[in-house]
Design a protein around this motif. Structure first.
Motif, short mmCIF file in Angstrom:
data_model
loop_
_atom_site.label_atom_id
_atom_site.label_comp_id
_atom_site.label_asym_id
_atom_site.label_seq_id
_atom_site.Cartn_x
_atom_site.Cartn_y
_atom_site.Cartn_z
N GLY A 109 63.33 29.20 8.39
CA GLY A 109 62.12 29.86 7.91
C GLY A 109 61.38 29.03 6.88
N GLU A 110 62.12 28.46 5.95
CA GLU A 110 61.48 27.61 4.93
C GLU A 110 60.93 26.33 5.54
N GLY A 111 61.62 25.81 6.55
CA GLY A 111 61.11 24.63 7.25
C GLY A 111 59.78 24.91 7.93
N ILE A 112 59.69 26.10 8.56
CA ILE A 112 58.44 26.50 9.20
C ILE A 112 57.35 26.69 8.14
N HIS A 113 57.71 27.32 7.02
CA HIS A 113 56.75 27.52 5.94
C HIS A 113 56.16 26.19 5.49
N ALA A 114 57.02 25.20 5.30
CA ALA A 114 56.56 23.88 4.86
C ALA A 114 55.60 23.26 5.89
N LYS A 115 55.94 23.40 7.17
CA LYS A 115 55.10 22.82 8.23
C LYS A 115 53.75 23.52 8.30
N VAL A 116 53.78 24.84 8.18
CA VAL A 116 52.56 25.64 8.23
C VAL A 116 51.62 25.23 7.09
N VAL A 117 52.18 25.05 5.90
CA VAL A 117 51.37 24.64 4.74
C VAL A 117 50.83 23.23 4.96
N ARG A 118 51.70 22.33 5.43
CA ARG A 118 51.32 20.93 5.67
C ARG A 118 50.17 20.83 6.68
N ASP A 119 50.22 21.68 7.72
CA ASP A 119 49.20 21.64 8.78
C ASP A 119 47.96 22.46 8.43
N GLY A 120 47.96 23.10 7.25
CA GLY A 120 46.81 23.90 6.83
C GLY A 120 46.60 25.17 7.64
N LEU A 121 47.66 25.68 8.26
CA LEU A 121 47.53 26.86 9.13
C LEU A 121 47.53 28.18 8.35
N LEU A 122 48.12 28.18 7.18
CA LEU A 122 48.27 29.43 6.43
C LEU A 122 46.92 30.01 6.04
N ALA A 123 45.99 29.15 5.65
CA ALA A 123 44.66 29.61 5.24
C ALA A 123 43.86 30.17 6.42
N LYS A 124 44.23 29.76 7.63
CA LYS A 124 43.46 30.16 8.82
C LYS A 124 44.01 31.40 9.51
N SER A 125 45.22 31.84 9.15
CA SER A 125 45.85 32.91 9.92
C SER A 125 46.54 33.94 9.03
#
Length: 198
Positions: free
Chosen positions: A158-174
């Motif tokens: 879960g934390e690995g996915i969180h890091a990837k999501v933040v790195r790819d800028g997806l969190l702000a979009k979804s």
């Protein structure tokens, strides 16, 4: 004709009137009209959403008869999704394995099905295999996988996915991803992290 029937089936499906769409399918068959590809997609969606497995199998037979799986990945993805939503995960996996071409939607349909029906380890294995084979997850794939992480307490993944999501800028979009992250951290007992994401 097939187009007027299809337009009505698609219209009902588009507005979540799944049962009415399936009744129209019966009307089509009684009038000797075979659904076209776009109507079949709407019908598969309806079957998955109401758990109409028998109708879904009937449509699968029609798809095989018309050799549509070889011609169209969208139909294959819809078929995987229908079986997964109906909880027939072995069949969803079987259809998935037979698809001539996979994409992120195929993988996400399978991962989502495993997650919805509580097969969280299988969902996580599928997610890893997807990445091993070079497919990039989208926001929905990540959200389904985070749900599986929360359900089985796999905080590392879960934390690995969180890091990837933040790195790819997806969190702000979804917002879906943000909600999935909060839920995953809550279920894993990390309320401070959940609050931070919130």
């Amino acid at each position: 004709d097939v187009f007027s029937w299809g337009a009505l089936v698609t219209g009902y499906s588009h507005h979540d009137e799944w049962v009415k769409a399936l009744h129209l399918f019966e009307g089509m068959r009684e009038n000797g009209i075979e659904p076209n590809r776009s109507t079949l997609l709407s019908l598969l969606k309806a079957c998955g959403n109401v758990g109409a497995l028998d109708k879904g199998r009937e449509i699968h037979s029609m798809i095989l008869k018309e050799c549509l799986l070889e011609k169209n990945s969208i139909v294959g993805n819809a078929l995987v999704d229908m079986y997964a939503k109906c909880g027939v995960l072995e069949k969803a996996q079987e259809v998935f394995n037979e698809l001539p071409m996979l994409d992120v939607i195929s993988w996400t349909a399978l991962i989502s099905g495993y997650t919805i029906h509580g097969h969280n380890e299988a969902a996580l294995n599928c997610f890893s295999e997807m990445q091993d084979k070079g497919f990039s997850p989208n926001a929905v794939t990540f959200a389904c996988t985070l749900k599986a992480c929360g359900a089985c307490g796999d905080i590392d993944k879960g934390e690995g996915i969180h890091a990837k999501v933040v790195r790819d800028g997806l969190l702000a979009k979804s917002s879906i991803l943000g909600n999935a992250l909060v839920d995953m951290y809550v279920k894993c007992g990390l309320l401070g992290k959940a609050q931070q994401v919130f």
